[in-house]
Design a protein around this motif. Sequence first.
Motif, PDB file in Angstrom:
ATOM      1  N   SER A  53      -7.915  35.726 -16.261  1.00 30.97           N
ATOM      2  CA  SER A  53      -7.507  34.350 -15.996  1.00 30.97           C
ATOM      3  C   SER A  53      -5.997  34.215 -15.979  1.00 30.97           C
ATOM      4  CB  SER A  53      -8.105  33.421 -17.063  1.00 30.97           C
ATOM      5  OG  SER A  53      -7.631  32.114 -16.906  1.00 30.97           O
ATOM      6  N   ARG A  54      -5.335  34.857 -16.919  1.00 34.69           N
ATOM      7  CA  ARG A  54      -3.868  34.769 -16.976  1.00 34.69           C
ATOM      8  C   ARG A  54      -3.226  35.422 -15.765  1.00 34.69           C
ATOM      9  NH1 ARG A  54      -4.988  35.744 -22.539  1.00 34.69           N
ATOM     10  NH2 ARG A  54      -4.604  37.971 -22.310  1.00 34.69           N
ATOM     11  N   VAL A  55      -3.790  36.542 -15.315  1.00 38.01           N
ATOM     12  CA  VAL A  55      -3.255  37.221 -14.125  1.00 38.01           C
ATOM     13  C   VAL A  55      -3.436  36.330 -12.892  1.00 38.01           C
ATOM     14  CG1 VAL A  55      -3.553  39.176 -12.572  1.00 38.01           C
ATOM     15  CG2 VAL A  55      -3.556  39.537 -15.046  1.00 38.01           C
ATOM     16  N   LYS A  56      -4.610  35.732 -12.750  1.00 34.13           N
ATOM     17  CA  LYS A  56      -4.866  34.859 -11.602  1.00 34.13           C
ATOM     18  C   LYS A  56      -3.954  33.635 -11.643  1.00 34.13           C
ATOM     19  CE  LYS A  56      -8.473  32.021  -9.451  1.00 34.13           C
ATOM     20  NZ  LYS A  56      -8.004  32.274  -8.083  1.00 34.13           N
ATOM     21  N   SER A  57      -3.773  33.046 -12.826  1.00 34.50           N
ATOM     22  CA  SER A  57      -2.900  31.875 -12.951  1.00 34.50           C
ATOM     23  C   SER A  57      -1.458  32.234 -12.602  1.00 34.50           C
ATOM     24  CB  SER A  57      -2.981  31.301 -14.363  1.00 34.50           C
ATOM     25  OG  SER A  57      -4.290  30.838 -14.647  1.00 34.50           O
ATOM     26  N   ALA A  58      -1.011  33.409 -13.058  1.00 34.33           N
ATOM     27  CA  ALA A  58       0.354  33.841 -12.753  1.00 34.33           C
ATOM     28  C   ALA A  58       0.523  34.097 -11.254  1.00 34.33           C
ATOM     29  CB  ALA A  58       0.688  35.102 -13.552  1.00 34.33           C
ATOM     30  N   ALA A  59      -0.498  34.721 -10.644  1.00 33.69           N
ATOM     31  CA  ALA A  59      -0.432  34.976  -9.197  1.00 33.69           C
ATOM     32  C   ALA A  59      -0.438  33.658  -8.425  1.00 33.69           C
ATOM     33  CB  ALA A  59      -1.601  35.853  -8.776  1.00 33.69           C
ATOM     34  N   ILE A 104     -18.111  31.993  -7.414  1.00 35.16           N
ATOM     35  CA  ILE A 104     -17.885  32.117  -8.856  1.00 35.16           C
ATOM     36  C   ILE A 104     -18.459  33.429  -9.382  1.00 35.16           C
ATOM     37  CG2 ILE A 104     -18.481  31.135 -11.103  1.00 35.16           C
ATOM     38  CD1 ILE A 104     -18.331  28.372  -9.810  1.00 35.16           C
ATOM     39  N   ARG A 105     -19.636  33.798  -8.900  1.00 33.63           N
ATOM     40  CA  ARG A 105     -20.282  35.029  -9.387  1.00 33.63           C
ATOM     41  C   ARG A 105     -19.615  36.289  -8.865  1.00 33.63           C
ATOM     42  NH1 ARG A 105     -25.191  31.988  -8.364  1.00 33.63           N
ATOM     43  NH2 ARG A 105     -26.193  31.430 -10.324  1.00 33.63           N
ATOM     44  N   HIS A 106     -19.025  36.229  -7.676  1.00 34.86           N
ATOM     45  CA  HIS A 106     -18.483  37.435  -7.048  1.00 34.86           C
ATOM     46  C   HIS A 106     -16.958  37.387  -6.906  1.00 34.86           C
ATOM     47  CE1 HIS A 106     -22.727  37.181  -5.742  1.00 34.86           C
ATOM     48  NE2 HIS A 106     -22.698  38.493  -5.829  1.00 34.86           N
ATOM     49  N   ARG A 107     -16.314  36.584  -7.729  1.00 32.02           N
ATOM     50  CA  ARG A 107     -14.860  36.475  -7.641  1.00 32.02           C
ATOM     51  C   ARG A 107     -14.202  37.842  -7.754  1.00 32.02           C
ATOM     52  NH1 ARG A 107     -14.963  32.781 -11.522  1.00 32.02           N
ATOM     53  NH2 ARG A 107     -13.709  33.968 -12.961  1.00 32.02           N
ATOM     54  N   SER A 108     -13.269  38.102  -6.841  1.00 33.66           N
ATOM     55  CA  SER A 108     -12.533  39.356  -6.855  1.00 33.66           C
ATOM     56  C   SER A 108     -11.281  39.177  -6.005  1.00 33.66           C
ATOM     57  CB  SER A 108     -13.383  40.510  -6.310  1.00 33.66           C
ATOM     58  OG  SER A 108     -13.684  40.306  -4.950  1.00 33.66           O
ATOM     59  N   LEU A 109     -10.355  40.090  -6.151  1.00 38.12           N
ATOM     60  CA  LEU A 109      -9.141  40.040  -5.340  1.00 38.12           C
ATOM     61  C   LEU A 109      -9.479  40.162  -3.857  1.00 38.12           C
ATOM     62  CD1 LEU A 109      -6.064  40.013  -5.119  1.00 38.12           C
ATOM     63  CD2 LEU A 109      -6.079  42.500  -5.454  1.00 38.12           C
ATOM     64  N   ARG A 110     -10.438  41.020  -3.540  1.00 36.03           N
ATOM     65  CA  ARG A 110     -10.828  41.206  -2.141  1.00 36.03           C
ATOM     66  C   ARG A 110     -11.417  39.921  -1.559  1.00 36.03           C
ATOM     67  NH1 ARG A 110     -15.298  45.664  -0.019  1.00 36.03           N
ATOM     68  NH2 ARG A 110     -15.245  45.071   2.185  1.00 36.03           N
ATOM     69  N   LEU A 111     -12.293  39.254  -2.320  1.00 39.04           N
ATOM     70  CA  LEU A 111     -12.904  38.024  -1.825  1.00 39.04           C
ATOM     71  C   LEU A 111     -11.854  36.932  -1.650  1.00 39.04           C
ATOM     72  CD1 LEU A 111     -15.367  36.356  -1.056  1.00 39.04           C
ATOM     73  CD2 LEU A 111     -15.735  35.881  -3.488  1.00 39.04           C
ATOM     74  N   GLU A 112     -10.955  36.793  -2.605  1.00 37.84           N
ATOM     75  CA  GLU A 112      -9.944  35.740  -2.507  1.00 37.84           C
ATOM     76  C   GLU A 112      -8.982  36.006  -1.352  1.00 37.84           C
ATOM     77  OE1 GLU A 112      -8.259  34.011  -5.809  1.00 37.84           O
ATOM     78  OE2 GLU A 112     -10.104  33.997  -6.995  1.00 37.84           O
ATOM     79  N   ALA A 113      -8.650  37.270  -1.133  1.00 40.64           N
ATOM     80  CA  ALA A 113      -7.802  37.599   0.014  1.00 40.64           C
ATOM     81  C   ALA A 113      -8.524  37.296   1.321  1.00 40.64           C
ATOM     82  CB  ALA A 113      -7.398  39.069  -0.046  1.00 40.64           C
ATOM     83  N   GLY A 114      -9.821  37.575   1.364  1.00 39.35           N
ATOM     84  CA  GLY A 114     -10.594  37.263   2.557  1.00 39.35           C
ATOM     85  C   GLY A 114     -10.666  35.767   2.825  1.00 39.35           C
TER      86      GLY A 114
END
Length: 246
Positions: A43-49, A209-219
């Motif tokens: 969560s902290r990494v995502k918030s910082a990004a 929510i179930r499959h959250r990932s860097l790849r999904l968010e970038a997509g």
Amino acid sequence: MTDRAQRLTSVLATPKPALRTPAVLIRPTPVLPSVLIQAGLGSRVKSAADFLLAVVCLIPAIPLMLASAFVVRMTSRGPAFYTQSRVGRGGTIFTLYKIRTMIHECESLTGPRWSMPGDPRITPIGRLLRRLHLDELPQLFNVLMGNMSLVGPRPERPEIVKRLRRLVPGYDRRHAVKPGITGFAQIHLPPDSCVRSVKNKLVYDLFYIRHRSLRLEAGIAMATIMKLFGLRRLYQRKPRFPTDDI
């Protein structure tokens, strides 16, 4: 005594057989797993990004916001910017910032309600801003304040959420994460217009929510850019059930 003790020890060491046919099959109530709640290092990494990306996006966004606000102010009565209460993570209420695209105080008589296709409340300039999603740019400040994320379920107004909690089972599960400016449901489906459309979007929100990932968010970010250029057909997944008014 020794034989009796040995028999007792063997009985205690033998596992009890399971019931062959349970009388009732009890299924646990579907709840959002605790791992899906934003917490800890991830969560902290995502918030910082989100914070850093929002700062970068604000560099080109501020001139666009000022230009849009100027045009809105010159072409219709009322302020260029306005605020709304929205429901965020955990059901908390926060203030969302937008550029006004409708006539001033259009809900003073009707109360909060969804915008429909061809809504007469939307101004001509507002229609253009909505098509280009320029009215959402002030929400970058919500990201900086920690109320929102760049990617996540779209936040809804408390008055509408109160009704949807009664009509859509599991609706509050989408509040397990921060709401976003864009999201998996937003890139695939049109804005909410009826209860069926909300149910369709809830499926997409829970998948995210179930499959959250860097790849999904970038997509999702890339699909958002493609959507702005009218290339939705290259990635869009149509809902399982058609959207109709119920």
